[in-house]
Design an enzyme around this catalytic site. Structure first.
Site, short mmCIF file in Angstrom:
data_model
loop_
_atom_site.label_atom_id
_atom_site.label_comp_id
_atom_site.label_asym_id
_atom_site.label_seq_id
_atom_site.Cartn_x
_atom_site.Cartn_y
_atom_site.Cartn_z
N ASP A 61 -8.13 17.26 -16.38
CA ASP A 61 -8.36 15.87 -16.75
C ASP A 61 -7.90 15.72 -18.21
O ASP A 61 -8.50 16.28 -19.12
CB ASP A 61 -9.84 15.51 -16.58
N ARG B 268 0.83 -1.21 0.00
CA ARG B 268 0.00 0.00 0.00
C ARG B 268 0.86 1.27 0.00
O ARG B 268 0.42 2.34 -0.39
CB ARG B 268 -0.96 -0.01 1.20
N TYR C 60 -16.43 15.07 -16.70
CA TYR C 60 -16.86 13.68 -16.53
C TYR C 60 -17.91 13.58 -15.42
O TYR C 60 -17.77 14.22 -14.37
CB TYR C 60 -15.62 12.85 -16.19
N LYS D 85 -8.60 4.12 -19.96
CA LYS D 85 -8.97 4.49 -21.33
C LYS D 85 -7.78 4.31 -22.28
O LYS D 85 -7.38 3.20 -22.53
CB LYS D 85 -9.54 5.91 -21.33
C1 PLP Z 1 -13.51 7.30 -17.29
C2 PLP Z 1 -13.14 8.69 -16.93
C3 PLP Z 1 -12.85 9.03 -15.61
C4 PLP Z 1 -12.97 8.03 -14.47
O1 PLP Z 1 -12.00 7.02 -14.56
P1 PLP Z 1 -12.23 5.53 -13.97
O2 PLP Z 1 -10.96 4.84 -14.37
O3 PLP Z 1 -13.45 4.98 -14.61
O4 PLP Z 1 -12.38 5.67 -12.50
C5 PLP Z 1 -12.47 10.32 -15.35
N1 PLP Z 1 -12.39 11.24 -16.32
C6 PLP Z 1 -12.66 10.95 -17.60
C7 PLP Z 1 -12.55 12.02 -18.65
C8 PLP Z 1 -13.06 9.67 -17.95
O5 PLP Z 1 -13.35 9.39 -19.23
#
Ligand code: PLP
Length: 395
Positions: A191, A71, A125, A216
């Site tokens: 982001d 951790r 998001y 992603k």
């Molecule tokens: C999917 C996504 C998230 C969240 O990520 P997770 O891995 O699903 O927790 C945050 N920001 C954007 C732009 C996303 O597409």
């Protein structure tokens, strides 16, 4: 000399393949090693205790010290963090079990000194919007719709400004330099999931944090959940401190898959983007589509940010087919596109944001019910265009 000093002059494609692998030769291995140990032997109580104290407070591991406990620190995860930092032009990065874990840890770290007010530029998001509007992290939030509303929304209690460009799901672009100026002294989190470091590096424009859902594009194959934040060393220490307490660190197998994904990230992003440009141009003017939203179409990039702030328009787009019923029919009729949430993988996906990814968002922040978000993959663009054309004709 650090890894990034030696690699800074190399092209992104070269760095993506080699970053975070500096110690492999000395280990006598070629592929990234996976260390699954949850606990690590201690040589003596004193040095074990010292390492524990240092790592739990978010410090970096000392040479030859025991990592103590997974951790706190893990070598497979640390290599991946070094690689992503390298690609983002950051001093450090901190890896998490999901994008939402990364985002909430930045929020907790930034709000840690008592400044619990957050300013959010919409659109973002749905998960980020909802964790803030629900007050889950004991923060207060002000949502704004335009960058020029940010200075007036900031108070002496504001600990963080949050934005996303391209935004999910509308793929609207925001000028990062203008955004950093508007945030002033308040740390700015961008982001960067849709753009990836291949197309955009927010820290170079004055942001303090570039966050990713590594689920992603970074993972890229739909088989790993992860999140990561790139930032400077001081913030990395504070964020690792939060991570050591909440236990949101990435699992070593996830770090391995994400790190492996980085090697092909430039190649994938460039090919997916080229496919997306072809699809977007073919969809424009197709009967049954009211609007195509894609940064590679001139009217979607009024400020000319593609080619300057962003090296290219990316591979995410949205189309408005007019009504919920038509969106439902298109999703049902598509054959090559999988009807599924998530994005950025090698295969093309489509989904209905108002019902799914942006379901938790406030009514005024929800996309139109005719909007479908499309993630373009590595299939041949002609096959993707034909599939969408038949699905839209059937709707
Ligand atoms: C999917 C996504 C998230 C969240 O990520 P997770 O891995 O699903 O927790 C945050 N920001 C954007 C732009 C996303 O597409």
């Amino acid at each position: 000399m650090t890894d990034s000093d030696t690699q800074a002059h190399l092209h992104l494609e070269t760095r993506a393949v080699h970053a975070g692998r500096a110690d492999l030769e000395a280990l006598g291995v070629h592929a990234l090693p996976i260390d699954l140990s949850t606990t690590n032997p201690l040589t003596d109580i004193d040095s074990g205790g010292r390492s524990y104290g240092r790592l739990a407070a978010g410090g970096e591991i000392e040479q030859n010290a025991s990592p103590v406990y997974q951790r706190l620190w893990n070598p497979t995860t640390a290599r991946y963090e070094e690689a992503l930092a390298e690609l983002e032009g950051a001093e450090a990065s901190v890896a998490f079990s999901s994008g939402m874990a990364a985002i909430s840890s930045v929020i907790l770290a930034a709000a840690g000194d008592g400044r619990r007010h957050i300013v959010v530029l919409r659109t973002i998001y749905g998960g980020t919007e909802s964790i803030l509007s629900a007050g889950t992290l004991a923060t207060e939030v002000t949502f704004v719709d335009r960058v020029d509303e940010i200075p007036a929304a900031v108070t002496d209690q504001t600990g963080l400004v949050i934005a996303e460009t391209p935004a999910n799901p509308t793929v609207e672009l925001t000028n990062l330099d203008t955004l950093a100026t508007a945030a002033g002294d308040v740390p700015l989190m961008v982001d960067n999931t849709f753009a990836t470091p291949v197309l955009q590096q927010p820290l170079r424009h004055g942001a303090q944090f570039a966050v990713h859902s590594a689920t992603k594009y970074i993972g890229g194959h739909g088989d790993v959940l992860g999140g990561i934040v790139a930032c400077d060393n001081d913030w990395a220490r504070r964020i690792r401190h939060v991570r050591s307490l909440t236990g949101a660190i990435a699992h070593p197998l996830a770090s391995y898959l994400s790190h492996r994904g980085l090697a092909t990230l430039p190649l994938r992003v460039h090919q997916q983007q080229s496919n997306a440009q072809a699809v977007a141009e073919a969809l424009q003017g197709m009967p049954g589509i009211e609007r195509v939203m894609y940064p590679g179409l001139p009217d979607c990039d009024p400020e000319g940010l593609v080619g300057t702030q962003m090296a290219g328009p990316g591979a995410m787009m949205a189309i408005d087919v007019g009504t919920y019923e038509r969106a439902e029919a298109v999703a049902a009729a598509a054959k090559i596109f999988t009807h599924a949430v998530s994005l950025g993988g090698v295969d093309s996906l489509l989904q209905h944001p108002a019902s799914l990814t942006h379901r938790p968002a406030a009514a005024e922040a929800k996309p139109n019910t005719g909007v479908l978000r499309i993630s373009i993959g590595l299939e041949h663009p002609d096959d993707l265009i034909a599939d969408l054309a038949q699905a839209i004709a059937a709707a």
